[in-house]
Design an enzyme around this catalytic site. Structure first.
Site, mmCIF file in Angstrom:
data_model
loop_
_atom_site.group_PDB
_atom_site.id
_atom_site.type_symbol
_atom_site.label_atom_id
_atom_site.label_comp_id
_atom_site.label_asym_id
_atom_site.label_seq_id
_atom_site.Cartn_x
_atom_site.Cartn_y
_atom_site.Cartn_z
ATOM 1 N N ALA A 78 37.240 41.124 44.884
ATOM 2 C CA ALA A 78 37.406 41.538 46.278
ATOM 3 C C ALA A 78 38.857 41.440 46.708
ATOM 4 O O ALA A 78 39.611 40.587 46.230
ATOM 5 C CB ALA A 78 36.548 40.666 47.178
ATOM 6 N N GLY A 128 34.200 39.695 41.393
ATOM 7 C CA GLY A 128 33.287 40.824 41.521
ATOM 8 C C GLY A 128 33.450 41.849 40.421
ATOM 9 O O GLY A 128 32.494 42.560 40.086
ATOM 10 N N GLU A 131 31.151 40.710 37.905
ATOM 11 C CA GLU A 131 29.776 40.945 38.369
ATOM 12 C C GLU A 131 29.369 42.398 38.148
ATOM 13 O O GLU A 131 28.214 42.689 37.802
ATOM 14 C CB GLU A 131 29.644 40.555 39.839
ATOM 15 C CG GLU A 131 29.793 39.056 40.074
ATOM 16 C CD GLU A 131 29.306 38.629 41.435
ATOM 17 O OE1 GLU A 131 28.107 38.315 41.558
ATOM 18 O OE2 GLU A 131 30.122 38.621 42.383
ATOM 19 N N GLU A 151 35.509 32.159 41.513
ATOM 20 C CA GLU A 151 35.143 31.998 42.913
ATOM 21 C C GLU A 151 35.203 30.550 43.383
ATOM 22 O O GLU A 151 35.639 30.266 44.511
ATOM 23 C CB GLU A 151 33.736 32.569 43.158
ATOM 24 C CG GLU A 151 33.671 34.082 43.301
ATOM 25 C CD GLU A 151 33.607 34.816 41.970
ATOM 26 O OE1 GLU A 151 33.377 36.029 41.973
ATOM 27 O OE2 GLU A 151 33.815 34.170 40.910
#
Length: 284
Positions: A78, A128, A131, A151
């Site tokens: 992000a 992300g 992910e 994170e």
């Protein structure tokens, strides 16, 4: 090899943050295009990806997609500046946002698709970005690629599907190594120990390898491929083999595969000792 060309497919209008093209028959190529920011995800980029991937799902002439990043990274996760602004202003409830995010991070990390998704990882993938990879069907990485779920170092969580997918890929202890330590993992480690990279190739070969694999996929019956992909998804959603098998047998993809034209063409081609001439799947 195929009788239907995707030339009539009209790409959606996108911002400069995402590029899209059809480099070969039936294959969509998506390139994240914020190289100066290591392709960190912005709301605009996510909106572009949602629009593009929803279109891909509905376009019968597209049978596989390759996702890559421009420059020296795949995706740095992000855009923390934008995320921090929302968080500090109180304009965004993260828990509600996760629940409302049907397709997850980048409209990819929790997307449930019956069409194959291939990742071409040309450099770093963080947060992300990892992910996203964990929800792709095939992952080709460059030798210098680096992966991390950092994170916990920022006080946040890999909450968009990454935690359960990583655990399924490599088990509780290995997943904890990435998730709780937040450390970097090399491409070879990701392939050999964590199990979410299929193959590691020289950087200059990453995209071409991904496109080659996509072309191998589209040489097969699109009905059979999409039904098989649906079965793989269901296997991850159901606790037993028998339950997953029975649910898959009732899917629209399974019905189309057994009742459509391509199964008949495949069997005819086999008996006639020739290559099959597949047609675009009927819309579900």
């Amino acid at each position: 090899m195929t009788s239907t060309s995707p030339d009539s497919a009209i790409l959606p209008t996108l911002s400069e943050q995402v590029n899209a093209s059809i480099p070969c028959d039936h294959v969509l190529l998506i390139t994240l295009n914020r190289p100066r920011s290591l392709n960190a995800m912005t709301p605009q980029m996510e909106d572009d990806l949602r629009k593009l991937l929803n279109w891909y799902e509905e376009e019968p002439s597209l049978w596989a997609v390759v996702v890559t990043g421009e420059g020296r990274a795949f995706c740095a996760g992000a855009d923390l500046k934008a995320w921090n602004n929302d968080h500090l202003s109180g304009s965004k409830d993260e828990q509600e946002a996760i629940l409302a995010s049907v397709h997850g991070f980048g409209s990819l990390s929790r997307r449930v698709s019956s069409k194959p998704i291939i990742a071409a990882v040309n450099g770093g993938a963080y947060g992300g970005g990892v992910e996203i990879l964990l929800n792709c069907d095939l992952v080709i990485a460059s030798q210098d690629a680096v992966f991390a779920l950092p994170e916990v170092k920022r006080g946040v969580i890999a909450a968009q599907g990454g935690i359960p997918r990583l655990r399924n890929a490599c088990g509780h202890q290995r997943a904890s190594e990435m998730l709780l330590l937040g450390r970097n993992v090399s491409a070879e480690e990701a392939a050999q120990h964590f199990g979410f990279v299929n193959t590691v190739v020289p950087k200059q070969n990453v995209l071409q390898t991904a496109l080659d694999w996509a072309q191998q996929i589209v040489q097969n019956s699109p009905d059979a491929v999409q039904s098989t992909k649906r079965a793989l998804v269901l296997a991850g959603q159901h606790g037993s083999i028998e339950q997953a098998t029975q649910v898959h047998a009732r899917t629209v993809e399974s019905k189309r595969a057994y009742k459509g034209e391509n199964i008949q063409e495949g069997l005819r081609a086999f008996s006639e000792k020739r290559k099959p001439c597949w047609t675009n799947p009927a819309k579900l």
